[in-house]
Design a protein around this motif. Sequence first.
Motif, mmCIF file in Angstrom:
data_model
loop_
_atom_site.group_PDB
_atom_site.id
_atom_site.type_symbol
_atom_site.label_atom_id
_atom_site.label_comp_id
_atom_site.label_asym_id
_atom_site.label_seq_id
_atom_site.Cartn_x
_atom_site.Cartn_y
_atom_site.Cartn_z
ATOM 1 N N ASP A 42 0.807 -1.222 0.000
ATOM 2 C CA ASP A 42 0.000 0.000 0.000
ATOM 3 C C ASP A 42 0.842 1.275 0.000
ATOM 4 O O ASP A 42 0.458 2.275 -0.601
ATOM 5 N N ILE A 43 1.962 1.229 0.697
ATOM 6 C CA ILE A 43 2.773 2.441 0.846
ATOM 7 C C ILE A 43 3.977 2.441 -0.093
ATOM 8 O O ILE A 43 4.489 3.484 -0.444
ATOM 9 N N GLY A 44 4.410 1.266 -0.511
ATOM 10 C CA GLY A 44 5.525 1.187 -1.451
ATOM 11 C C GLY A 44 6.894 1.178 -0.799
ATOM 12 O O GLY A 44 7.882 1.568 -1.420
ATOM 13 N N ILE A 45 6.966 0.724 0.443
ATOM 14 C CA ILE A 45 8.272 0.604 1.105
ATOM 15 C C ILE A 45 9.004 -0.579 0.482
ATOM 16 O O ILE A 45 8.490 -1.689 0.436
ATOM 17 N N ASP A 46 10.210 -0.326 -0.017
ATOM 18 C CA ASP A 46 11.014 -1.405 -0.591
ATOM 19 C C ASP A 46 12.105 -1.794 0.410
ATOM 20 O O ASP A 46 12.116 -1.312 1.548
ATOM 21 N N SER A 47 13.011 -2.658 -0.005
ATOM 22 C CA SER A 47 14.033 -3.146 0.924
ATOM 23 C C SER A 47 14.902 -2.001 1.448
ATOM 24 O O SER A 47 15.255 -1.973 2.629
ATOM 25 N N LEU A 48 15.231 -1.043 0.614
ATOM 26 C CA LEU A 48 16.002 0.112 1.063
ATOM 27 C C LEU A 48 15.187 0.933 2.061
ATOM 28 O O LEU A 48 15.720 1.420 3.061
ATOM 29 N N GLY A 49 13.891 1.036 1.817
ATOM 30 C CA GLY A 49 13.006 1.765 2.725
ATOM 31 C C GLY A 49 12.994 1.170 4.120
ATOM 32 O O GLY A 49 12.911 1.897 5.112
ATOM 33 N N PHE A 50 13.076 -0.163 4.212
ATOM 34 C CA PHE A 50 13.109 -0.803 5.530
ATOM 35 C C PHE A 50 14.370 -0.376 6.295
ATOM 36 O O PHE A 50 14.314 -0.122 7.496
ATOM 37 N N TYR A 51 15.492 -0.264 5.594
ATOM 38 C CA TYR A 51 16.716 0.193 6.261
ATOM 39 C C TYR A 51 16.593 1.657 6.683
ATOM 40 O O TYR A 51 17.091 2.050 7.739
ATOM 41 N N GLU A 52 15.912 2.453 5.862
ATOM 42 C CA GLU A 52 15.690 3.852 6.226
ATOM 43 C C GLU A 52 14.829 3.955 7.482
ATOM 44 O O GLU A 52 15.043 4.838 8.315
ATOM 45 N N ILE A 53 13.855 3.047 7.630
ATOM 46 C CA ILE A 53 13.040 3.032 8.845
ATOM 47 C C ILE A 53 13.917 2.756 10.063
ATOM 48 O O ILE A 53 13.757 3.387 11.110
ATOM 49 N N LEU A 54 14.859 1.826 9.936
ATOM 50 C CA LEU A 54 15.780 1.536 11.046
ATOM 51 C C LEU A 54 16.561 2.783 11.445
ATOM 52 O O LEU A 54 16.695 3.095 12.634
ATOM 53 N N ILE A 55 17.057 3.499 10.450
ATOM 54 C CA ILE A 55 17.850 4.704 10.707
ATOM 55 C C ILE A 55 16.984 5.779 11.351
ATOM 56 O O ILE A 55 17.385 6.428 12.319
ATOM 57 N N GLU A 56 15.762 5.974 10.816
ATOM 58 C CA GLU A 56 14.851 6.987 11.356
ATOM 59 C C GLU A 56 14.443 6.667 12.798
ATOM 60 O O GLU A 56 14.322 7.563 13.624
ATOM 61 N N ALA A 57 14.221 5.393 13.093
ATOM 62 C CA ALA A 57 13.845 5.000 14.459
ATOM 63 C C ALA A 57 14.959 5.372 15.428
ATOM 64 O O ALA A 57 14.702 5.875 16.525
ATOM 65 N N ASP A 58 16.186 5.150 15.014
ATOM 66 C CA ASP A 58 17.328 5.485 15.856
ATOM 67 C C ASP A 58 17.475 7.000 15.980
ATOM 68 O O ASP A 58 17.628 7.536 17.077
ATOM 69 N N THR A 59 17.381 7.707 14.860
ATOM 70 C CA THR A 59 17.565 9.157 14.851
ATOM 71 C C THR A 59 16.437 9.896 15.566
ATOM 72 O O THR A 59 16.690 10.758 16.405
ATOM 73 N N CYS A 60 15.193 9.559 15.242
ATOM 74 C CA CYS A 60 14.047 10.306 15.769
ATOM 75 C C CYS A 60 13.622 9.872 17.164
ATOM 76 O O CYS A 60 13.164 10.690 17.957
ATOM 77 N N PHE A 61 13.718 8.574 17.444
ATOM 78 C CA PHE A 61 13.196 8.054 18.705
ATOM 79 C C PHE A 61 14.281 7.556 19.654
ATOM 80 O O PHE A 61 14.007 7.217 20.797
#
Length: 96
Positions: A42-61
């Motif tokens: 639905d959102i179009g998260i690809d494999s690279l997007g999953f790694y970006e989520i990991l980075i954002e979780a660390d950076t933002c939270f």
Amino acid sequence: MRELTEGISNKQQLEGRLVEILHRISGADPSVITRDARLMEDIGIDSLGFYEILIEADTCFGIRIQEEQLLQFKTVGDIQSHLESLDIDLTSSKTA
């Protein structure tokens, strides 16, 4: 009653931050980024997007999500529920 209000507010803030992050990563319209939205389909998260989520979780939270755990998440709600279970203090976390 104040704790209940703060809990709802924190939950809404977390949801808003998560929508911002997923919008930035995927470019998907924020209106389609709901708890039931599937990350890939639905959102179009690809494999690279999953790694970006990991980075954002660390950076933002300030948290680290294990890669194996993140890959098990299928919906936005899966990520949100995980973040809610960690009881993140959004007042001290960085903005998205």
